[in-house]
Design an enzyme around this catalytic site. Structure first.
Site, PDB file in Angstrom:
ATOM      1  N   GLY A 121       6.657  -7.122  -6.775  1.00 21.98           N
ATOM      2  CA  GLY A 121       7.046  -7.876  -5.592  1.00 21.98           C
ATOM      3  C   GLY A 121       5.943  -7.914  -4.564  1.00 21.98           C
ATOM      4  O   GLY A 121       5.028  -6.824  -4.970  1.00 21.98           O
ATOM      5  N   PHE A 153       2.414  -7.250   3.996  1.00 16.83           N
ATOM      6  CA  PHE A 153       1.633  -6.321   4.155  1.00 16.83           C
ATOM      7  C   PHE A 153       0.947  -5.635   2.730  1.00 16.83           C
ATOM      8  O   PHE A 153       0.226  -4.769   2.764  1.00 16.83           O
ATOM      9  CB  PHE A 153       2.071  -5.084   5.020  1.00 16.83           C
ATOM     10  CG  PHE A 153       2.279  -5.491   6.322  1.00 16.83           C
ATOM     11  CD1 PHE A 153       1.165  -6.420   6.838  1.00 16.83           C
ATOM     12  CD2 PHE A 153       3.394  -5.638   6.970  1.00 16.83           C
ATOM     13  CE1 PHE A 153       1.526  -6.927   8.272  1.00 16.83           C
ATOM     14  CE2 PHE A 153       3.773  -6.169   8.442  1.00 16.83           C
ATOM     15  CZ  PHE A 153       2.721  -6.728   8.944  1.00 16.83           C
ATOM     16  N   GLY A 154       1.517  -6.107   1.516  1.00 16.81           N
ATOM     17  CA  GLY A 154       0.936  -5.728   0.309  1.00 16.81           C
ATOM     18  C   GLY A 154       1.966  -5.708  -0.901  1.00 16.81           C
ATOM     19  O   GLY A 154       2.855  -6.798  -0.910  1.00 16.81           O
ATOM     20  N   VAL A 210       3.974  -4.486  -4.317  1.00 15.36           N
ATOM     21  CA  VAL A 210       4.893  -3.346  -4.976  1.00 15.36           C
ATOM     22  C   VAL A 210       4.725  -3.260  -6.604  1.00 15.36           C
ATOM     23  O   VAL A 210       4.923  -4.271  -7.076  1.00 15.36           O
ATOM     24  CB  VAL A 210       6.476  -3.450  -4.515  1.00 15.36           C
ATOM     25  CG1 VAL A 210       7.104  -2.030  -5.041  1.00 15.36           C
ATOM     26  CG2 VAL A 210       6.423  -3.423  -3.159  1.00 15.36           C
ATOM     27  N   ASP A 262      13.663  -6.792   9.404  1.00 18.84           N
ATOM     28  CA  ASP A 262      13.107  -7.659   8.411  1.00 18.84           C
ATOM     29  C   ASP A 262      14.215  -7.506   7.379  1.00 18.84           C
ATOM     30  O   ASP A 262      13.864  -7.475   6.283  1.00 18.84           O
ATOM     31  CB  ASP A 262      11.614  -7.273   7.861  1.00 18.84           C
ATOM     32  CG  ASP A 262      11.202  -8.581   6.933  1.00 18.84           C
ATOM     33  OD1 ASP A 262      11.744  -9.828   7.119  1.00 18.84           O
ATOM     34  OD2 ASP A 262      10.085  -8.291   6.426  1.00 18.84           O
TER      35      ASP A 262
END
Ligand SMILES: *[C@@H]1O[C@H](CO)[C@@H](O)[C@H](O)[C@H]1NC(C)=O
Ligand SMILES: *[C@@H]1O[C@H](CO)[C@@H](O)[C@H](O)[C@H]1NC(C)=O
Ligand SMILES: *[C@@H]1O[C@H](CO)[C@@H](O)[C@H](O)[C@H]1NC(C)=O
Ligand SMILES: *[C@@H]1O[C@H](CO)[C@@H](O)[C@H](O)[C@H]1NC(C)=O
Ligand SMILES: *[C@@H]1O[C@H](CO)[C@@H](O)[C@H](O)[C@H]1NC(C)=O
Ligand SMILES: *[C@@H]1O[C@H](CO)[C@@H](O)[C@H](O)[C@H]1NC(C)=O
Ligand SMILES: *[C@@H]1O[C@H](CO)[C@@H](O)[C@H](O)[C@H]1NC(C)=O
Length: 922
Positions: A610, A614-615, A617, A744
């Site tokens: 994913g 911000f980054g 997974v 979120d």
């Protein structure tokens, strides 16, 4: 459902054992076994077995082929989307030669009765959901030539009895959960040509005796836990075309005559092991090689010149101790690697042009070619790589104009084109890069003016335009970039007044050295005032003298500053900063960067599960002596503005909360990577069933996967999930000390475990509130400058979670995303549902729910009633006026009562059984 099918398996096998069938049987035996086979197929959505009825002779049934004598010879029902399980009475089809049930969704176990089929040649049960152990008596099917039970859910050992299958040519057991060792007796499988064992949990060493299988063309053992020295006889299998032992713990050297012994090699992969010694020069004799993966070993010596390998598509060398570097050109065939996620060839001696076909790599997220000798233009096709996050072409000899297409890759976060020979102007299109944090074009020959559209790159923190021939005034709009920390405009031909505000008000991040024509700006800049006389006039002697002193002093001051900063940096490094991580680390092992690198196979694209603001997974596998565990790792992209804060926010939140419907964090890792950059990651429990997003909107993962077979959530499962999510939010808002708002909430942040229990995750935007949540003014979600996701974030900032939850409910029962093209400002998902509830509700429901309701004839009106109530709750959560939204405690209570009313106590029983590890049939 699981309990029922489990029960049926037991009953069916009990029944089976209480009767005695004669061994060869008759045509009637065949008919009865086929009917029993059909009875155990509980789902046939394509209606494949419609023709299996009494008006037609069974030899005419779809998928059946008979011998001339009227006995069943082949049963071929692959890719039919069957659910259910395989009936043991299949063992009575005594004349069966082919059993081909590949690519269905069959569960249950492999019935040992298959061992009675002594005429069987082809047994293909792969790509189902078959569980349990492999029955050893399959080996009684002594004429088997193909055995395919790969991509199932098998556990236990590979039966050593398989060695009796002397006619076996193809053996596929990959992608299961098999443990134990590769049986020594495999040496007897003298007909074997292909063996697939990758992605299991096999341990021990590779038996030397595999070297006797001299018909082998393919040996695939990757992604296991094999150890010890790779035995030399396996490098002696002359017919080998594919050799894959990547991601194990193997040791040893590669034989120097590798390429001579294995002239047919096309695929050779040993990455992520512990091999030592050098890459044999003889490898270039295997001229058909297309994939060569050596990365992450302990290889030394020089890389042989590989330019003769004209078919090479993939070459990985990183993380070794290799001396000399890659040379030659980037092969044109690179464009065929459609699934390539990262291409990192920096710091080599690559020559020639960047091939045009690079634009075919549309999945690529990272392309690093800096520090080579590349020439020519950037191919405009690069603009097709619209997944790119990081593009680095710095320090080459690239020339020509920078194609505007490069500035159409709106995903770009990091773009470095410095130290080349680019000319022309910096195109206005640069303003399209809304995610760009870092832009470097220094050391080129760019001319023209600085485009004022740069002010649209709102995430910019670092901007390097120095060392070009840029002219004209500095656009005042640059002062609007609030996050800009570094702006280097030095050594250009700029002129005119320096703007004020933003980066220009703080002299530390700003560099204007070597520019003659500037004036004005902050006094600290020591630029001449902007009156026309001063601007053109050269400086007098006296002024120069004074300036000299000033600059001298400034120089000393900046040296001192640098020294102090370095000292602080060093001091910080030495003393580490365990601050927000302390609490995880006490309870859990501290995982290092290396461990995570290994666990994710070098953060490989295959492990990427994913990507967020911000980054990214990744899925990772941790091995220790005792057990193997699967983890999920979120790597924060620290170049992204706000990512560091997000890491802190998430650490802060996850440290203080515990709830069965919240994702559990295992540990946090704050360290430095091999390049010395800061590295921050959070490690969570891996959620086997993925995110709610994937269930609501399945997508094809690769070419062999397809979306239609994807299991869908039933109404009952959906109700369970919404109650889970509501409970999690209720806990966050009302029951955990300082109220927390998630900010979120969306389907991709709701993760499902083995038993389909929902866990809310991703607290990267979460906020603690000091006041009670019911105080609607306090409920702000935009502290990081990033609001929640479009479609789920509320129009007004308060009671945001409740709004997002309402949208999530609407999406779960309509199957439509709020961002679906059919919606607009006027007709949102909310309005679309509001118009239809209650009379036309059936028209807006997710198709698979409608099927679900239809199939439950007795309960269908109750189900519809429940659905209407749920949608009404969803509507009142997602109303635009915050005041009118429900409170999460009310929502949870209402949803729970709707669910319980519909499912009664049966539900409680089912959940308990699932928890006892009887896998759910979906
Ligand atoms: C089964 O075999 C018998 C004897 O050969 C034959 O008379 C009968 O028609 C066959 N039945 C079917 C269903 O093929
Ligand atoms: C039985 O199968 C035949 C052949 O497909 C089909 O035409 C017929 O409609 C089926 N009969 C029933 C009762 O389903
Ligand atoms: C698996 O079955 C589905 C459904 O029939 C089909 O669309 C897909 O192409 C099949 N995949 C393979 C690899 O055979
Ligand atoms: C490789 O095979 C050859 C003959 O096929 C044999 O003489 C040699 O001993 C084998 N080498 C190894 C290491 O097994
Ligand atoms: C590689 O071998 C060394 C020394 O034998 C050992 O310490 C290390 O753990 C091994 N590494 C891996 C990844 O297996
Ligand atoms: C590589 O080999 C050296 C010596 O042979 C050893 O000290 C080192 O631990 C090895 N590295 C890894 C990562 O296994
Ligand atoms: C790239 O894609 C185009 C079509 O999209 C195709 O014609 C071309 O052959 C591809 N190139 C490579 C190297 O795969």
């Amino acid at each position: 459902m699981s309990s029922i099918s489990f029960f049926l398996i037991i009953c069916a096998s009990a029944l089976f054992h209480s009767f005695h069938f004669s061994i060869a049987g008759s045509n009637e035996t065949d008919r009865l076994s086929l009917l029993d086979f059909k009875a155990k197929i509980t789902g046939d959505p394509l209606g494949v077995m419609r023709s299996w009825n009494d008006t037609v002779h069974f030899c005419e049934w779809h998928g059946i082929t008979c011998h001339r004598g009227g006995r069943v010879k082949k049963l071929e029902l692959y890719s039919s989307k069957f659910t259910g399980f395989l009936s043991p009475s299949i063992g009575n089809l005594s004349f069966l030669k082919v059993l081909f049930l590949y690519n269905n969704t069959l569960g249950g176990t492999i019935p040992p009765e298959i061992g009675r089929l002594n005429r069987l040649r082809y047994l293909l049960l792969g790509k189902n959901a078959i569980e349990g152990h492999i029955p050893p008596n399959i080996s009684a099917c002594s004429r088997l030539t193909e055995l395919n039970i790969g991509s199932d859910r098998l556990v236990g050992k590979i039966p050593s009895e398989f060695s009796y299958l002397v006619h076996l040519q193809l053996l596929r057991l990959e992608k299961n959960y098999l443990t134990g060792t590769i049986p020594l007796s495999f040496e007897n499988l003298s007909s074997l040509s292909k063996i697939y064992l990758y992605y299991n949990y096999l341990s021990g060493s590779i038996p030397k005796s595999l070297g006797k299988l001299n018909k082998l063309t393919l040996l695939s053992l990757g992604g296991n836990m094999l150890s010890g020295i790779a035995p030399s006889p396996i490098f002696n299998l002359t017919l080998l075309e594919a050799f894959d032992v990547g991601v194990n713990n193997l040791e040893g050297n590669l034989p120097s005559d590798l390429g001579i012994k294995l002239p047919n090699l096309q695929w050779f992969s040993i990455f992520n092991n512990n091999f030592t010694g050098s890459i044999p020069t003889s490898i270039i004799n295997s001229s058909g090689l297309s994939v060569l993966q050596f990365s992450s070993n302990n290889l030394t010596g020089q890389v042989p010149s590989l330019h003769r390998l004209a078919n090479l598509l993939r070459l990985t060398l990183a993380n070794n101790s290799l001396g000399n570097k890659l040379s030659g050109v980037i092969p044109r065939g690179i464009g065929k690697l459609h699934n390539l996620g990262r291409l990192m060839l920096h710091a080599n001696q690559l020559l020639g042009k960047i091939p045009f076909s690079i634009g075919n790599l549309t999945m690529m997220t990272v392309l690093t070619l800096q520090n080579n000798n590349l020439v020519g233009q950037i191919p405009s096709g690069l603009g097709n790589c619209n997944s790119l996050l990081s593009l680095n072409l710095a320090s080459n000899r690239l020339s020509g104009k920078i194609p505007t297409q490069v500035f159409e890759i709106t995903t770009s976060v990091h773009l470095d084109l410095s130290m080349n020979k680019f000319n022309g102007s910096l195109p206005e299109e640069v303003g399209q890069l809304k995610n760009l944090g870092w832009l470097g074009v220094s050391g080129n020959m760019l001319s023209g003016e600085i485009p004022s559209t740069l002010s649209s790159c709102v995430e910019l923190t670092n901007l390097y335009l120095n060392g070009n021939f840029l002219q004209g005034a500095i656009p005042g709009a640059l002062s609007e970039l609030k996050g800009l920390n570094v702006l280097d405009l030095s050594k250009n031909n700029l002129s005119g007044e320096v703007p004020t505000g933003g980066i220009f008000s703080n002299a530390t991040g700003l560099s204007l050295n070597g520019i003659r024509g500037l004036c004005g700006g902050k006094p600290e800049l020591k630029l001449p005032k902007c009156n026309k006389k001063n601007q053109k006039k050269s400086l007098g002697h006296k002024n120069r003298f004074i300036l000299g002193i000033v600059f001298g002093l400034l120089g000393i001051i900046s040296m001192v500053t640098i020294f102090v900063s370095l000292y602080i940096y060093w001091y910080k490094k030495k003393t580490k900063l365990p601050t927000p991580l302390g609490n995880f680390s006490e309870n859990y092992p501290n995982l290092s960067y290396q461990t995570l690198l290994k666990a994710t196979n070098g953060f490989s694209f295959d492990n990427l599960i994913g990507r967020g603001t911000f980054g990214a997974v990744y899925k990772g596998i941790l091995h220790d002596l005792v057990e193997t565990s699967i983890i999920a790792i979120k790597i924060f992209n620290l170049e992204q503005h706000g990512a560091s804060k997000s890491f802190m926010a998430e650490c802060g939140v996850l440290r203080t909360i515990r709830h069965r419907n919240l994702i559990k964090v295992i540990t946090a890792c704050s360290s430095v990577d091999y390049q010395g950059n800061d590295f921050k990651a959070l490690v969570y429990e891996y959620m086997v069933r993925g995110s709610l997003e994937e269930w609501l909107h399945p997508v094809a993962i690769d070419v062999v996967e397809d979306t239609d077979t994807a299991p869908r959530l039933s109404l009952r499962q959906r109700l369970d999930i919404v109650v889970d999510v509501a409970s999690a939010l209720e806990y966050l808002h009302h029951n955990c000390g300082a109220p927390i708002i998630h900010c979120d909430l969306k389907p991709s942040n709701v993760l499902l475990d083995e038993e389909l229990v929902a866990h809310v995750g991703d607290f990267g935007l979460a906020k603690f509130l000091s006041k009670s949540i019911s105080n609607s003014n306090a409920n702000q979600c935009s502290s990081l400058g990033v609001r929640g996701t479009v479609g789920y974030a509320p129009p007004a900032s308060s009671n945001g979670d409740v709004y997002s939850f309402g949208i999530l409910l609407l999406e779960m029962f309509t199957g439509k995303r709020p961002t679906n093209d059919i919606f607009s400002e006027v007709i949102s998902l909310h309005h679309y549902v509001k118009e239809a509830v209650p009379e036309r509700v059936i028209e807006i429901l997710d198709h698979s729910l409608v099927e679900d309701i239809d199939s439950e004839k007795t309960d269908s009106s109750l189900m519809l009633e429940a659905l209407i109530s749920v949608l009404e709750i969803a509507l009142s959560c997602s109303t635009e006026v915050p005041r009118e939204r429900l409170d999460m405690s009310d929502v949870t209570a209402k949803l729970t009562s709707i669910r319980n009313k519909l499912l009664g106590t049966r539900l409680q029983q089912r959940r308990r059984i699932r928890a006892d590890n009887v896998p759910a049939t979906l």
